[in-house]
Design a protein around this motif. Structure first.
Motif, mmCIF file in Angstrom:
data_model
loop_
_atom_site.group_PDB
_atom_site.id
_atom_site.type_symbol
_atom_site.label_atom_id
_atom_site.label_comp_id
_atom_site.label_asym_id
_atom_site.label_seq_id
_atom_site.Cartn_x
_atom_site.Cartn_y
_atom_site.Cartn_z
ATOM 1 N N MET A 226 -31.446 46.149 26.471
ATOM 2 C CA MET A 226 -30.452 46.636 27.508
ATOM 3 C C MET A 226 -29.383 47.556 26.162
ATOM 4 S SD MET A 226 -27.314 43.569 27.648
ATOM 5 C CE MET A 226 -28.564 42.288 28.576
ATOM 6 N N LEU A 227 -28.626 48.653 27.305
ATOM 7 C CA LEU A 227 -28.429 49.965 27.079
ATOM 8 C C LEU A 227 -26.653 49.030 26.828
ATOM 9 C CD1 LEU A 227 -29.724 52.474 29.589
ATOM 10 C CD2 LEU A 227 -30.016 52.210 27.437
ATOM 11 N N LYS A 228 -26.254 49.586 25.675
ATOM 12 C CA LYS A 228 -25.038 49.186 25.364
ATOM 13 C C LYS A 228 -24.641 51.489 24.544
ATOM 14 C CE LYS A 228 -25.635 44.893 23.427
ATOM 15 N NZ LYS A 228 -25.416 44.256 22.583
ATOM 16 N N ASP A 229 -22.958 50.495 25.398
ATOM 17 C CA ASP A 229 -21.791 51.767 24.392
ATOM 18 C C ASP A 229 -20.876 50.918 23.776
ATOM 19 O OD1 ASP A 229 -21.027 53.745 27.783
ATOM 20 O OD2 ASP A 229 -20.882 51.317 26.686
ATOM 21 N N PHE A 230 -19.622 51.183 23.920
ATOM 22 C CA PHE A 230 -18.630 51.046 23.437
ATOM 23 C C PHE A 230 -17.136 51.647 24.529
ATOM 24 C CE2 PHE A 230 -21.272 50.930 19.987
ATOM 25 C CZ PHE A 230 -20.803 48.949 19.966
ATOM 26 N N THR A 231 -17.515 52.168 26.171
ATOM 27 C CA THR A 231 -16.810 52.051 27.048
ATOM 28 C C THR A 231 -15.337 50.797 27.358
ATOM 29 O OG1 THR A 231 -17.973 53.627 27.322
ATOM 30 C CG2 THR A 231 -16.175 53.011 29.164
ATOM 31 N N LYS A 232 -14.288 50.906 27.342
ATOM 32 C CA LYS A 232 -13.771 50.660 27.171
ATOM 33 C C LYS A 232 -12.805 49.953 28.802
ATOM 34 C CE LYS A 232 -11.850 49.026 23.376
ATOM 35 N NZ LYS A 232 -10.741 48.701 22.501
ATOM 36 N N TYR A 233 -12.806 49.059 29.309
ATOM 37 C CA TYR A 233 -12.342 48.702 30.977
ATOM 38 C C TYR A 233 -11.182 48.480 30.857
ATOM 39 C CZ TYR A 233 -17.534 50.054 31.594
ATOM 40 O OH TYR A 233 -18.929 50.031 31.891
ATOM 41 N N ILE A 234 -10.084 48.944 32.707
ATOM 42 C CA ILE A 234 -8.690 48.501 32.528
ATOM 43 C C ILE A 234 -9.032 47.338 33.702
ATOM 44 C CG2 ILE A 234 -6.287 48.694 32.499
ATOM 45 C CD1 ILE A 234 -7.802 50.536 30.663
ATOM 46 N N PHE A 235 -8.512 46.294 32.919
ATOM 47 C CA PHE A 235 -8.154 44.929 33.890
ATOM 48 C C PHE A 235 -7.196 44.455 33.640
ATOM 49 C CE2 PHE A 235 -9.105 41.041 35.132
ATOM 50 C CZ PHE A 235 -9.255 40.804 36.669
ATOM 51 N N ASN A 236 -6.012 44.270 35.169
ATOM 52 C CA ASN A 236 -4.760 43.585 34.935
ATOM 53 C C ASN A 236 -3.994 44.489 33.689
ATOM 54 O OD1 ASN A 236 -5.145 42.420 37.152
ATOM 55 N ND2 ASN A 236 -6.380 40.122 35.703
ATOM 56 N N GLY A 237 -4.123 45.695 33.471
ATOM 57 C CA GLY A 237 -3.361 46.537 32.340
ATOM 58 C C GLY A 237 -3.467 46.249 31.101
ATOM 59 N N ARG A 238 -5.206 45.892 30.590
ATOM 60 C CA ARG A 238 -5.681 45.126 29.480
ATOM 61 C C ARG A 238 -6.623 46.085 29.533
ATOM 62 N NH1 ARG A 238 -5.183 39.008 27.015
ATOM 63 N NH2 ARG A 238 -5.867 41.074 25.121
ATOM 64 N N SER A 239 -7.032 46.288 28.297
ATOM 65 C CA SER A 239 -8.635 47.160 28.291
ATOM 66 C C SER A 239 -9.185 46.137 27.465
ATOM 67 C CB SER A 239 -8.076 48.516 26.373
ATOM 68 O OG SER A 239 -9.691 48.752 26.373
ATOM 69 N N HIS A 240 -10.140 46.226 27.428
ATOM 70 C CA HIS A 240 -11.488 45.612 27.522
ATOM 71 C C HIS A 240 -13.060 46.349 27.218
ATOM 72 C CE1 HIS A 240 -9.178 41.738 28.982
ATOM 73 N NE2 HIS A 240 -8.832 42.356 29.560
ATOM 74 N N HIS A 241 -13.813 45.553 26.577
ATOM 75 C CA HIS A 241 -15.139 46.188 25.720
ATOM 76 C C HIS A 241 -15.843 45.420 27.363
ATOM 77 C CE1 HIS A 241 -14.931 47.881 22.406
ATOM 78 N NE2 HIS A 241 -14.931 47.674 21.889
ATOM 79 N N LYS A 242 -17.377 45.793 27.145
ATOM 80 C CA LYS A 242 -18.082 45.089 29.508
ATOM 81 C C LYS A 242 -17.781 43.081 29.043
ATOM 82 C CE LYS A 242 -21.114 48.010 27.678
ATOM 83 N NZ LYS A 242 -20.449 48.689 26.622
ATOM 84 N N ASN A 243 -18.283 43.000 27.595
ATOM 85 C CA ASN A 243 -18.257 41.490 27.375
ATOM 86 C C ASN A 243 -17.151 40.617 28.045
ATOM 87 O OD1 ASN A 243 -17.131 42.003 24.752
ATOM 88 N ND2 ASN A 243 -19.620 41.319 24.124
#
Length: 761
Positions: A1-18
């Protein structure tokens, strides 16, 4: 499984993928209050891939504590992370990569959730797939005709094939190596080459782990790509790196290959991850030794080097450290099973007979005979010699087929007579090693070696004297009773011998005369090649230049300066020292791993030497858990590392001189009463009068005894369970803050010695 450390914004908060997946599903459950079936319909398991998104809590709890899922934190398992629906409890997997997170984000958007993250372009997946496998001929033509691609019947890549999605672009590839006729100057070095035979778009995955339907581009003309290739059957590529985007544009968009992009990197591996750059070790060296203190990655890098030497074109998919490591391990295991990588460990009693060749006694009906048995080095050298040069397909005799024909003939006769130029001899019997024959008018106690017969039959040995007069007619006879067969073309292949603990063996005794033959300029295939006659078999022997030798050496066992001089001249030595910088930015409950390792090694180097420092590999399991954002488990792992790795190793280094171990841990600075809870090793000094009473008769010796006691790892109140104690190893200001905050600053119970000495004064 490919991984990186991009963060995603959801409901104004930053999250790693998991964590993003966890947050979205928790909000969905809170808003919709679904039952189990409704939740699975909203977030089907195939979004994640083969593992699935969920596991039932009852099923998870039933797993052993040392199971892979629990040990490696494959699921969110804390109380506030468990998903409760109306008819059960579920745990969400932590295993998310670049490809499956894009599918999850797409699904979340259809449910009304807005997630900001990577662009759609960087998430597109391209597949480069093989069409020859399991000894079967190239299937490209059939695949195009049937509008499919299949992964073979071995079931080896079932999980990966299921990850191929409708709309993904795929190409059929064929990888090989080439030295001459390259469209660029490669200084005579071998380059990896990949033919692109067909391209298309996936229109359906049958989800059987084997077949996908493909709309192949008609009238596609084969393309040839150089240097950046992948040997295995399935290669998943994303346009997230310059070299990857260049390959995609070349295969699918009609772009030309820019050789300069790859030429500047041609001596380096393209393997990297967002967390760690793997060490670049001198390429092209046939003999190298990786040396350094324990825990500096010698074992793992031996696997990397062996794979890179055996398969110069190998390039794993980019991902996390664990995923790249797994790719290398899988390729390594494949090469071992093919016999192209062999492993041996040197020790004090290891000798020439085990390494090169020696005599081995055997008994047959009470008759003792001595056969020459090849060692690991001679074995792999002979095997490598078969693939030293590329050969076109040719018709030739095969010894195994000829011997089979002979055994069938012998089963029908009492003996087999073999004609010589003026006479003949009779073969009366044979076993798995020897042939028993009778000379005309002579005795019946003569034997021939089957292994020697094979070498002469295959042209790898000449036997001009003695028994040669019987071997040559027998070879001729075997060819007469068998037919030549069309042998497949042979591509040059590299082989690797790994010698672990090379410094523990007696090099002169083990290598003998071969120490000269392993020099690159003296190898078979070079202008100055030489060969020697081996002492037991009396055959000529040389070392081919497609055989790489990789040794490992633990400097804590023996200094590099003590190595055999002849060996040092013929090997490239690659130092592997601790790399605290790998842990930059990683902390556990405020404990900065890079500073912790650096400070302890700084003190060890002063107290002992740099060859006995602590390797970064000891802290890698801790860092892996930090990446999963579980600091509590990371701190537990840190305690485990000190208990089972670091403290025992320091005891060995300093011969249980606990005062020096205290210095490494910084306990000597903890002198006030407030610092007692932060002491790892307590020091206690007692007078002999207290121990024995008066008139003990020991006045001629020192009158005090110093003892040390290691804090109990199982005591949750000990320093091992206090994160500030670990911080204090490298940061003295932590101690000063504790002292300052203390109301009562009484001296010296961190060291019981001061109190004891005062009471005895």
């Amino acid at each position: 499984m490919l991984k990186d450390f991009t963060k995603y914004i959801f409901n104004g908060r930053s999250h790693h993928k998991n964590r993003l997946v966890l947050a979205v599903i928790k909000e969905y459950v809170e808003n919709e209050a679904p039952n189990l079936q409704e939740l699975l319909e909203a977030f089907p398991n195939e979004l994640q891939g083969t593992r699935g998104i969920f596991i039932n809590k009852i099923e998870y709890d039933a797993l052993p504590e040392n199971s892979d899922d629990k040990k490696n934190n494959r699921y969110f398992s804390k109380d506030d992370e468990i998903i409760s629906v109306t008819d059960g409890e579920l745990l969400i997997t932590t295993q998310w990569g670049i490809d499956n997170i894009s599918r999850f984000v797409d699904k979340a958007s259809t449910l009304g959730f807005e997630v900001q993250g990577k662009s759609d372009e960087s998430n597109k997946v391209y597949w480069f797939l093989g069409a020859s496998y399991g000894g079967v001929d190239d299937q490209t033509e059939r695949f195009i005709k049937e509008s499919i691609w299949q992964g073979g019947n071995d079931g080896k890549y079932t999980d990966k094939i299921k990850q191929i999605q409708k709309g993904d672009k795929i190409a059929i590839k064929s990888v090989y190596t080439q030295t001459h006729g390259l469209p660029f100057d490669n200084n005579g070095k071998m380059a990896s080459v990949m033919d692109i035979k067909a391209i298309g778009i996936v229109i359906e995955n049958l989800n059987d782990g084997k077949t996908v339907k493909v709309d192949w581009q008609p009238n596609f003309k084969k393309l040839t790509w150089y240097m950046y290739t992948y040997q295995k059957r399935i290669w998943r590529v994303l346009p997230d790196k310059p070299e990857r985007k260049a390959l995609i544009d070349f295969a699918f968009n009609g772009a030309k290959q820019n050789f300069e992009l790859f030429m500047k990197n041609n001596s380096e591996s393209f393997v990297n991850s967002d967390e760690q750059k793997y060490p670049t070790i001198t390429q092209g060296s046939l003999n190298k030794i990786l040396y350094g203190p324990p825990g500096t990655g010698k074992t793992y890098n031996t696997i990397v080097e062996a794979v890179n030497a055996a398969e110069p074109g190998f390039s794993p998919e980019e991902g996390s450290i664990d995923e790249v490591r797994a790719e290398y391990q899988e390729q390594y295991d494949d090469l071992v099973s093919e016999g192209r990588i062999r492993f041996v460990t040197f020790h004090q009693s290891y000798g020439y007979e085990e390494f090169v060749e020696g005599l081995k006694a055997s008994s047959d009906d009470g008759n003792i005979s001595y056969d020459v048995e090849a060692g690991v080095f001679k074995d792999i050298a002979r095997q490598a010699e078969k693939f030293l040069n590329s050969k076109a397909s040719e018709s030739t005799y095969n010894f195994d087929n000829a011997w089979l024909a002979f055994t069938e003939l012998f089963s029908e006769e009492d003996y087999v007579e073999v004609n010589m130029s003026k006479t003949s001899f009779k073969i009366l019997d044979f076993n798995d090693k020897r042939i028993f024959f009778e000379k005309r008018g002579g005795s019946q106690d003569h034997t021939l070696s089957i292994s020697t017969l094979r070498e002469i039959f295959e042209g790898r040995r000449e036997y001009k004297s003695g028994l040669g007069v019987y071997y040559r007619p027998l070879v001729k006879f075997l060819r007469e009773i068998s037919a030549p067969e069309q042998m497949p073309a042979v591509e040059r292949k590299n082989f690797v011998l790994i010698i672990d603990e090379i410094n523990r063996g007696n090099i002169s005794r083990i290598f003998g005369e071969l120490i000269t033959l392993i020099e690159p300029s003296k190898r078979n295939g070079q202008p100055e090649a030489i060969e020697v006659t081996l002492p037991y078999s009396n055959v000529l022997f040389s070392v081919p230049d497609n055989l790489h030798i990789i040794g490992t050496m633990n400097t804590a066992d023996r200094s590099l300066a003590m190595m055999d001089t002849a060996l040092r001249r013929r090997f490239d030595f690659v130092e592997m020292m601790p790399k605290p910088e790998l842990f930059a930015g990683k902390s556990v409950n405020g404990i900065k791993l890079n500073l912790l390792l650096s400070k302890m090694n700084e003190r060890i180097e002063v107290l002992y030497d740099r060859e006995h420092t602590l390797g970064h590999a000891f802290f890698m399991p801790v860092a892996a858990i930090v990446d999963l954002e579980d600091e509590d488990k990371a701190f537990e792992e840190l305690q485990h590392v000190f208990r089972n790795k670091i403290i025992p190793l320091l005891e060995e280094y300093f011969f249980e001189d606990w005062n020096k171990i205290r210095l490494v841990l910084g306990d000597n600075r903890k002198k006030s009463k407030a610092l007692i809870p932060y002491v790892f090793i307590k020091k206690h000094v007692s007078s002999y009068n207290d121990i024995f009473g008066e008139d003990h008769g020991l006045e001629t010796y020192e009158d005090k005894k110093t003892t040390f006691k290691l804090a109990d790892f199982d005591d949750e109140h000990s320093a091992w369970h206090n994160h500030l104690a670990y911080q204090a190893i490298y940061d003295e200001t932590v101690l000063k803050k504790i002292d300052k905050a203390s109301v009562n600053e009484e001296p010296a119970t961190g060291e019981d010695s001061v109190v004891a000495e005062k009471s005895n004064a």
